[in-house]
Each structure stands twice: as structure tokens, then as C-alpha cells.
Motif scaffolding. Structure first.
Motif, short mmCIF file in Angstrom:
data_model
loop_
_atom_site.label_atom_id
_atom_site.label_comp_id
_atom_site.label_asym_id
_atom_site.label_seq_id
_atom_site.Cartn_x
_atom_site.Cartn_y
_atom_site.Cartn_z
N THR A 40 0.84 -1.19 0.00
CA THR A 40 0.00 0.00 0.00
C THR A 40 0.88 1.24 0.00
OG1 THR A 40 -1.65 -1.18 1.31
CG2 THR A 40 -1.87 1.21 1.17
N SER A 41 0.59 2.16 -0.90
CA SER A 41 1.36 3.40 -0.97
C SER A 41 1.07 4.27 0.24
CB SER A 41 1.03 4.17 -2.25
OG SER A 41 1.70 5.40 -2.28
N THR A 102 2.02 -0.48 -8.76
CA THR A 102 0.92 0.30 -8.21
C THR A 102 1.43 1.31 -7.19
OG1 THR A 102 -0.64 -1.52 -8.58
CG2 THR A 102 -1.27 0.16 -6.97
N VAL A 103 2.31 0.88 -6.28
CA VAL A 103 2.88 1.78 -5.28
C VAL A 103 3.71 2.86 -5.96
CG1 VAL A 103 4.55 1.92 -3.38
CG2 VAL A 103 2.86 0.10 -3.41
N LEU A 104 4.50 2.47 -6.94
CA LEU A 104 5.37 3.41 -7.64
C LEU A 104 4.56 4.48 -8.36
CD1 LEU A 104 8.35 3.92 -8.27
CD2 LEU A 104 8.13 2.40 -10.24
N ALA A 105 3.55 4.08 -9.10
CA ALA A 105 2.73 5.03 -9.85
C ALA A 105 1.98 5.98 -8.92
CB ALA A 105 1.74 4.28 -10.74
N ALA A 179 4.91 -9.68 9.56
CA ALA A 179 6.06 -8.83 9.82
C ALA A 179 6.88 -8.60 8.57
CB ALA A 179 6.93 -9.46 10.92
N VAL A 180 7.09 -9.66 7.80
CA VAL A 180 7.88 -9.55 6.56
C VAL A 180 7.13 -8.69 5.54
CG1 VAL A 180 8.83 -10.82 4.60
CG2 VAL A 180 9.11 -11.71 6.92
N ALA A 181 5.83 -8.89 5.42
CA ALA A 181 5.05 -8.09 4.47
C ALA A 181 5.07 -6.61 4.84
CB ALA A 181 3.61 -8.60 4.41
N ALA A 182 4.96 -6.30 6.13
CA ALA A 182 4.99 -4.90 6.58
C ALA A 182 6.34 -4.27 6.27
CB ALA A 182 4.68 -4.82 8.06
N SER A 188 9.43 -0.88 0.01
CA SER A 188 8.90 -0.54 -1.32
C SER A 188 8.52 0.93 -1.40
CB SER A 188 7.67 -1.40 -1.63
OG SER A 188 8.03 -2.77 -1.72
N ASN A 189 7.92 1.46 -0.34
CA ASN A 189 7.55 2.87 -0.33
C ASN A 189 8.78 3.77 -0.30
OD1 ASN A 189 4.51 3.75 -0.03
ND2 ASN A 189 4.69 1.74 0.93
N SER A 190 9.82 3.34 0.40
CA SER A 190 11.06 4.12 0.42
C SER A 190 11.67 4.18 -0.98
CB SER A 190 12.05 3.51 1.41
OG SER A 190 13.26 4.22 1.41
#
Length: 200
Positions: A40-41, A102-105, A179-182, A188-190
Motif C-alpha cells: 500500500t502506498s 501500483t505503489v510506484l505510480a 512482519a515480513v510483508a509490513a 517498497s515505499n522508500s
């Protein structure tokens, strides 16, 4: 004249018995996972916000290429320099490349002033295209870290091409699906923030 068919109990029993035998030989898929994970972005465009412009001047954000180990709805676990496994009970709702795009865009939309295209045929009209390869979205079991690595390719009008590697790691992560997904979401957001600053 209307016809109706009538089958005796014996005529119905035979197909049902055959179906029962067949079900023991054929699997229609495993049990559904208890939960599905997603990215999630953390930067989003507010409701009602709008941008406009010519499609030719827009930025198209393409789905990144991936190696076969990331071309699944699982989280790779690095167990050594030459081996990997997949994290138990961890299933993405979509393949990692789609989730990352999706997060990148969304991040580029939220942080810049560009008209961003990320789906449909219009993305191929844009003269500026962001593509590349998602080379890592992994969990390292030995170090308890996740890593997201994206080799970006920015194709500008008139054929000019820029490339840059973006990478982020998050440590102190237990071998637990949530925990890994978070942590992967954070990384990914960074990376997306860094790319958004790069493309402007």
C-alpha cells in the motif's frame, strides 16, 4: 409436443458413483490461504484531485520485469548464497511486480505534477516511460532483513535513456508473514519515494 425425461434411481446412481471415484484422483486446487498480503502506498492522491495533459507528455509507469523467483505470489527467503525457499503462509494478492508498480505510480502521482499513466493502452502513447527490473523483494533469514531493489530505466523523448539502481533494506524482521510483508511495504515505499524524486 413436449417431452420430459425420467431416469430411474439406478441411472442416476451410476454417474454419481463415478464422480465420487473421480474426485479422489483430481484436485481442484488447494485450500485458500487464510490471508492475502499486499503493498500500500503511503503517499496517495486525495479524492477529487485531477491532472490533465497531452498523452504524449505523460509519464507511463510500466510493470517491471522480474526473474522467475519473483514471478509468483510468494515471498522468497534467502537461505544461502545458492539456495532459497518461500516464506510459509505468505501469499501476495497479486504478483510482486504488479504490486510494486501500483505503489510506484501512486507515489509519483502524489509527489509530482506529472500526468501519470499506469494502465491501459494510453501508457504506450507516452513519450516518457519508466520501466526497469525488480531484482529483489526478498527476506534474508540469516540477517532478519528484507530488501527491495529496483533497476530503473527512464526513457525520455528523442531516445535519451537514464538508468539508476534504487535499493532499501529494513532490519530486525522476524520470520513471520505479517512482519515480513509490513517490512517489504516499508522498503517498497522508500524506493518509490526515491524514484519519484528522481523522475521529478
Amino acid at each position: 409436443m413436449r417431452y420430459s425425461s425420467f431416469r430411474t434411481p439406478f441411472a442416476l446412481a451410476a454417474p454419481l458413483a463415478a464422480l465420487g471415484l473421480l474426485s479422489g484422483c483430481i484436485s481442484f486446487g488447494g485450500e485458500a490461504p487464510e490471508q492475502l498480503l499486499t503493498l500500500t502506498s503511503t503517499s496517495s492522491v486525495p479524492a477529487g484531485a485531477a491532472t490533465e495533459g497531452q498523452a504524449e507528455a505523460a509519464l507511463a509507469v510500466m510493470v517491471p520485469d522480474v526473474s522467475q523467483r519473483l514471478n509468483v505470489n510468494r515471498i522468497p527467503v534467502i537461505t544461502s548464497d545458492s539456495s532459497l525457499a518461500y516464506l510459509a503462509d505468505a501469499f501476495w494478492v497479486e504478483k510482486p511486480a504488479q504490486l510494486f508498480r501500483t505503489v510506484l505510480a501512486e507515489t509519483i502521482r502524489a509527489k509530482g505534477n506529472r500526468l501519470v499513466l499506469s494502465s491501459g493502452e494510453l501508457e504506450y502513447v507516452a513519450q516518457t516511460q519508466l520501466s526497469g527490473q525488480l531484482t529483489a523483494m526478498d527476506y534474508n533469514a540469516d540477517s532478519g532483513t528484507v530488501i527491495v531493489r529496483y533497476d530503473a530505466v527512464l526513457e525520455l523523448p528523442e531516445g535519451r535513456i537514464l538508468t539508476r539502481r534504487f535499493e532499501e533494506t529494513v532490519g530486525g524482521v522476524s520470520a513471520d508473514a505479517n512482519a515480513v510483508a509490513a517490512a517489504l511495504n516499508e522498503a517498497s515505499n522508500s524506493v518509490a519515494d526515491q524514484v519519484a524524486e528522481w523522475v521529478g
